[in-house]
Design an enzyme around this catalytic site. Structure first.
Site, mmCIF file in Angstrom:
data_model
loop_
_atom_site.group_PDB
_atom_site.id
_atom_site.type_symbol
_atom_site.label_atom_id
_atom_site.label_comp_id
_atom_site.label_asym_id
_atom_site.label_seq_id
_atom_site.Cartn_x
_atom_site.Cartn_y
_atom_site.Cartn_z
ATOM 1 N N ASN A 1 16.667 -19.121 45.396
ATOM 2 C CA ASN A 1 17.731 -19.655 44.544
ATOM 3 C C ASN A 1 17.475 -21.141 44.317
ATOM 4 O O ASN A 1 17.886 -21.995 45.101
ATOM 5 C CB ASN A 1 19.089 -19.433 45.197
ATOM 6 C CG ASN A 1 20.220 -19.733 44.241
ATOM 7 O OD1 ASN A 1 20.057 -20.531 43.315
ATOM 8 N ND2 ASN A 1 21.356 -19.122 44.469
ATOM 9 N N ASP A 2 16.797 -21.432 43.235
ATOM 10 C CA ASP A 2 16.428 -22.810 42.897
ATOM 11 C C ASP A 2 17.626 -23.740 42.826
ATOM 12 O O ASP A 2 17.472 -24.958 42.789
ATOM 13 C CB ASP A 2 15.783 -22.845 41.507
ATOM 14 C CG ASP A 2 14.325 -22.460 41.548
ATOM 15 O OD1 ASP A 2 13.707 -22.605 42.611
ATOM 16 O OD2 ASP A 2 13.821 -22.033 40.499
ATOM 17 N N CYS A 3 18.804 -23.162 42.727
ATOM 18 C CA CYS A 3 19.994 -23.978 42.488
ATOM 19 C C CYS A 3 20.833 -24.196 43.732
ATOM 20 O O CYS A 3 21.856 -24.868 43.677
ATOM 21 C CB CYS A 3 20.831 -23.341 41.388
ATOM 22 S SG CYS A 3 19.913 -23.269 39.849
#
Ligand code: GLC
Ligand code: GLC
Length: 812
Positions: free
Chosen positions: A485-487
């Protein structure tokens, strides 16, 4: 809700047929197989590039334009009464008939107006650096037709990023050459470039244009270019400004007569010492050679037949007949097709990815190749080596690399601590498909530095060690910059809107931020690694890693369980994320997916509870949301995830990519009904009928994100085509639901089905063998009773690999 239909599947032709050009969003297709690629919308919008959508953009495209999807390969027909385009745009003259058929590597757009039909077949032939546009004009009326035909392409000045910003330079550099019916684009060729592009037609032309403003008129639009409206080309020669290519051809058609014109948009690279044929004149030999190969209807039809054969062969490798057309068309056609496209493009070029932002992702490409490896294993092999070559000696890696240079992209950097594990995931899938262990002995550099080469196996080892060497206070993996989850940016504290969450300082020093998603991923890939080591006779290494896996399982059970589901993470300060104790986002999908796939705590009922919690808290009409409840405010300790409005993207959107993780978890737990109902919710062919208008994006492929239950418009899809969802949907259905799993020594048969499943047959080519496998479900969701191969019952459920044709009967 309005429920208008814009198209339908044609399974026989393997096409999606669009019958109304005003789709709720451009519905696109991809042309090209290896080096030369094009994006094409249902109204012929889009662009072409060679290998790299940023550095070698051949034609220009303006994203987020008004109107939408303006610019492409356009034909204008001026018949004296009306001016129209076969793909409706750009003229938007109402057509008597319109149809766009997106097929496997080709698109056919047909328009009819005033008794004339214009049908254009667009495709990139195999092993060819050019897009063919075969235009067939047919006079369906009783009278003679005299048509003025204009073609149109707008050149991009190669670098798609600077092309859109550096106008003080760009407006002075443009150069073209015109030779017969071919227009050559040679901007910057005089200096460092050794490549040019060309646009050819296999007919004599009565005029041309190469200067955009002269052709269009400065205050006009693509829908009313001066030259076309007046029916008079200007024979303009571009010097600077914006070079284009337009042919002008006068066509006369007797009643019933039909004529083909073959247009060719090509790209050439010359050797340094063969750049010019005379001062200032480009060497056109290679262009001539390609034109010569494709300058008649017969040659083009042959090239098209070869492309169709190529797809026949690819799609024959895994073919299911269940009798359910919605399932069969996704498994046999569109899901596999999308896997090829994501393998080719990673996340670089779609109608949502501009082609200038991102290169090939380390984690993304490893996942993509798992969906593609059965199709062309040698290309997956090459990709694995390319990816591993961007790794660092400690196992960490560049998050992305550029396809043209194959070098790590420094702008995005590294430190995403899930990245290394995916190399094991990709490599193991390759070996199980092919039986080719020799890949492990390939010498592969670190960060592409000559002299740093070690074996690929060694790269796998440092990948596993990277996790082990980066454990946090709960002995769970440190998250680094972010995991999948890059975020979820737990080490980036930003109050500055000018900072990017992805690249701003990663304050990992002293951080206690740990990821349960990486923990699950480590257990899954760790078990794969252990199995591989045993297979290679590396028992000591296998034992060492088994201990690390066991320790990870123990850590998850001790500090990763929240009572009803797995925690998501610990933050920088060591506080729980994804816990019932949290105010918002009490549960996240990623750790449920990976820890259930890893079967952590199955014996204690943890897996069953976690899967039930997904149904209870994450599931909605359109699929499972990423987290629940959605964040309603920005939390600076969490980063980008809480920057999105509720229900979108990583903040409680249905991020389709991760739904299959839970679905696979369901299949491992033997819950076939639940697995199927989750799967069908995000299966495009199931969404197709109900939600053409609501969903908006292409109904034949998965999109990255469908707005979740907390969104303003739940069910709206975005970011279609380039998503890890393709590979994961494929893995889920082919291996875990339908249950045909490549193993080192053969094919394991282990379906997990809904109780209602009926008999089905799978044709599976596997290495040098061809299996016809018929499965007889009996209402139980899982459990193979007997496997009979060529009339003989075998021990267990793995068909031992043997070359040749085999008939397999499976009773459950
Ligand atoms: C995008 C990225 C992928 C990432 C995902 C979740 O799809 O390409 O790497 O894992 O978003 O943030
Ligand atoms: C954005 C997107 C996410 C993607 C990331 C990396 O944050 O929301 O999906 O993975 O950018 O480019």
């Amino acid at each position: 809700m309005e429920n208008k239909r814009y198209g339908h599947f044609d399974d026989q032709q393997r096409e999606y047929v669009i019958t109304d050009p005003r789709t709720p969003w451009p519905w696109i297709n991809y042309l090209g197989n290896e080096d030369f690629f094009s994006l094409i919308s249902n109204t012929a919008g889009g662009y072409s590039f060679y290998k790299d959508a940023k550095f070698r953009r051949i034609t220009r495209y303006r994203y987020n334009n008004v109107p939408m999807d303006n610019g492409g390969r356009y034909f204008y027909i001026n018949d004296g009464q009306a001016v129209w385009s076969p793909g409706w745009k750009p003229m938007k003259t109402p057509l008597d008939f319109y149809e766009c058929r997106h097929g496997m590597g080709y698109t056919r757009i047909t328009g009819r107006k005033n008794g004339v039909e214009a049908s254009v077949l667009f495709f990139v032939p195999l092993k060819t650096w050019a897009e063919v546009q075969k235009l067939t004009l047919t006079n369906q009326s009783q009278e003679v037709k005299t048509l003025k035909l204009f073609s149109f392409e707008e050149w991009c000045l190669w670098n798609a990023a600077t092309d859109m910003e550096n106008f003080q330079r760009n407006f002075s550099t443009g150069e073209v050459e015109i030779e017969g019916s071919t227009i050559y684009h040679k901007t910057e060729y005089r200096e460092r470039r050794n490549h040019y592009a060309y646009y050819h037609v296999n007919a004599e032309i009565q005029g041309f244009d190469t200067d955009r403003e002269t052709f269009v008129g400065l205050y006009n639009e693509f829908s009313n270019p001066d030259a076309v409206m007046e029916g008079r080309p200007r024979n303009s020669h571009a010097h600077g400004w914006s070079p284009i290519a337009s042919h002008y051809i006068e066509v006369t058609l007797q009643p019933g007569e039909s004529k083909d014109l073959i247009f060719l948009l090509g790209y050439v690279e010359n050797e340094q010492d063969k750049k010019f044929s005379a001062p200032q004149v480009i060497n056109k030999d290679k262009a001539h050679a390609t034109i010569e190969k494709l300058n008649t209807t017969e040659k083009v039809d042959m090239a098209f037949a070869q492309l169709c054969d190529y797809w026949d062969r690819l799609l024959d490798i895994y073919h299911v007949s269940t009798g359910n057309p919605k399932l069969d068309r996704m498994v046999n056609i569109w899901n596999q097709y999308q896997c090829m496209v994501t393998f080719n493009f990673s996340r670089s070029a779609s109608f949502f990815e501009s082609g200038v932002g991102r290169g090939m992702g380390f984690r993304d490409s490893n996942q993509d190749l798992v969906g593609f490896v059965h199709q062309i294993p040698p290309r997956a092999r090459e990709r694995i080596i390319d990816i591993a070559s961007t790794q660092f000696p400690d196992g960490g890696c560049y998050h992305q690399y550029q396809p043209l240079t194959k070098r790590g992209n420094n702008d995005i950097g590294g430190g995403f601590n899930d990245d290394p594990c995916w190399l094991i995931f990709g490599t193991v899938a390759y070996i199980k498909e092919t039986g080719d262990f020799s890949i492990l002995d390939e010498m592969v550099p670190f960060d592409n530095q000559p002299g740093s080469e070690v074996t690929l196996f060694e790269h796998l080892k440092v990948s596993m060690d990277h996790v082990i060497n980066n454990l946090g206070p709960h002995l769970l993996p440190l998250i680094g910059r972010a995991d999948w989850n890059d975020c979820l940016n737990l080490n980036c504290f930003s109050w500055d809107p000018n900072e990017s969450f992805q690249t701003t300082e990663n304050k990992s020093e002293g951080s206690k931020a740990e990821s349960l998603m990486i923990a699950g991923l480590f257990v899954v890939t760790g078990k794969q690694y252990v199995e591989l080591c045993r297979k290679l006779g590396k028992d000591a290494e296998a034992d060492r890693m088994q201990q690390a896996v066991d320790a990870m399982i123990a850590a998850v059970k001790k500090d990763g369980w929240d009572g009803e589901w797995y925690l998501r993470a610990y933050d920088y300060f060591g506080r729980k994320i994804g816990s019932n104790e949290c105010e918002e986002a009490k549960i996240f999908i990623e750790s449920q997916g990976w820890c259930t796939m890893a079967e952590i705590g199955a014996e204690d009922g943890m897996v069953g509870k976690a899967l039930d919690s997904c149904k209870k808290y994450l599931e909605c009409e359109h699929g499972m949301v990423l987290n629940n409840p959605a964040f309603t405010k920005y939390i600076y300790e969490y980063g980008e995830i809480s920057s999105y409005p509720e229900g979108y993207k990583e903040n409680a959107g249905i991020f389709c990519h991760n739904n299959p993780w839970v679905i696979i978890g369901e299949t491992l737990a033997g819950r076939g009904n639940d697995a199927w109902s989750h799967y069908a919710k995000i299966l495009p062919s199931y969404v197709e009928e109900k939600y053409q208008t609501l969903h908006k994006v292409e109904p034949y492929v998965n999109c990255q994100m469908v707005a979740g239950k907390d969104a303003f418009r739940p069910g709206e899809g975005k970011n279609s085509w380039l998503t890890g969802t393709a590979a994961w949907m494929w893995l889920t259905v082919s291996q875990y639901i339908l249950g045909i799993k490549p193993q080192y020594d053969g094919l394991q048969i282990d379906p997990c089905l809904p109780e209602t499943a009926k008999d089905y047959t799978i044709q599976r080519r596997f290495r040098d063998a061809e299996y016809t496998i018929t499965i007889h479900p009996n209402g139980s969701q899982k459990g193979v009773k007997q496997v009979v191969v060529d009339g003989k019952a075998i021990e267990g459920n793995t068909i031992p690999y043997a070359a040749g044709k085999h008939i397999v009967e499976v009773t459950m």
